[in-house]
Scaffold this motif. Sequence first.
Motif, PDB file in Angstrom:
ATOM      1  N   THR A 219       1.530   9.350  -5.638  1.00 19.79           N
ATOM      2  CA  THR A 219       1.997  10.698  -5.302  1.00 19.79           C
ATOM      3  C   THR A 219       2.985  11.203  -6.341  1.00 19.79           C
ATOM      4  O   THR A 219       2.899  12.348  -6.789  1.00 19.79           O
ATOM      5  CB  THR A 219       2.652  10.709  -3.901  1.00 19.79           C
TER       6      THR A 219
ATOM      7  N   ASP B  39       0.855   4.037  -2.831  1.00 25.76           N
ATOM      8  CA  ASP B  39       0.608   5.443  -2.491  1.00 25.76           C
ATOM      9  C   ASP B  39       1.754   6.331  -2.973  1.00 25.76           C
ATOM     10  O   ASP B  39       1.526   7.424  -3.490  1.00 25.76           O
ATOM     11  CB  ASP B  39       0.432   5.622  -0.982  1.00 25.76           C
TER      12      ASP B  39
ATOM     13  N   ARG C  72       0.827  -1.207   0.000  1.00 30.48           N
ATOM     14  CA  ARG C  72       0.000   0.000   0.000  1.00 30.48           C
ATOM     15  C   ARG C  72       0.862   1.258   0.000  1.00 30.48           C
ATOM     16  O   ARG C  72       0.569   2.219  -0.704  1.00 30.48           O
ATOM     17  CB  ARG C  72      -0.942   0.012   1.208  1.00 30.48           C
TER      18      ARG C  72
END
Length: 184
Positions: A42, A38, A34
Amino acid sequence: MRKKLVVVLISSFLLFLLGSLTMAQEREQLRKQRREKDLRETIKIYMYYKMKSALELTEEQDQKIIPIVEEMEVEKHRFMEQKRLLLKDLEEMLADTRTSDDAILKRLDQLHEMDEKFRKNEEEILSQIGTILSPRQRARFLLFMVDFTRELQNKIENIRRMQENEDMRRRRMSEQHDPGRDDE
């Protein structure tokens, strides 16, 4: 009878511990995946923001080009992962003296074919981008991608160095405060 009960209890306890450890490892792996996802998301948002500014995209161009660049990045990620696996496999093949030259040649051919396929796909994507951007914007796009990649690599290298320095600092601190250490 009592011995059997003790053995069953100890076995059950050990199975419970093993199961708990496995579940904890799986949870940690999921957390790591995860975090990586992420981070990729980003970076992607950051790249789009900088790209839109660097290329001076109109709203219409922005709407058209983002899905294409996204596809390009997905393909690049997939390619790099496949190549990493093939190179790891090749390394293992070379470490095994029983591996035939034919098997190694086959793996090299697979790598070459994969590289060619990736380059062809990238050319098609760049051609699509070329239909959306002006010549000046296309030139900015190529320079942007090189600069952005370099910037990202530098940031990653700086983070690694900072982490290594922090690890060294922690080791020194633990060595200084180790009560079992003999300073004489």
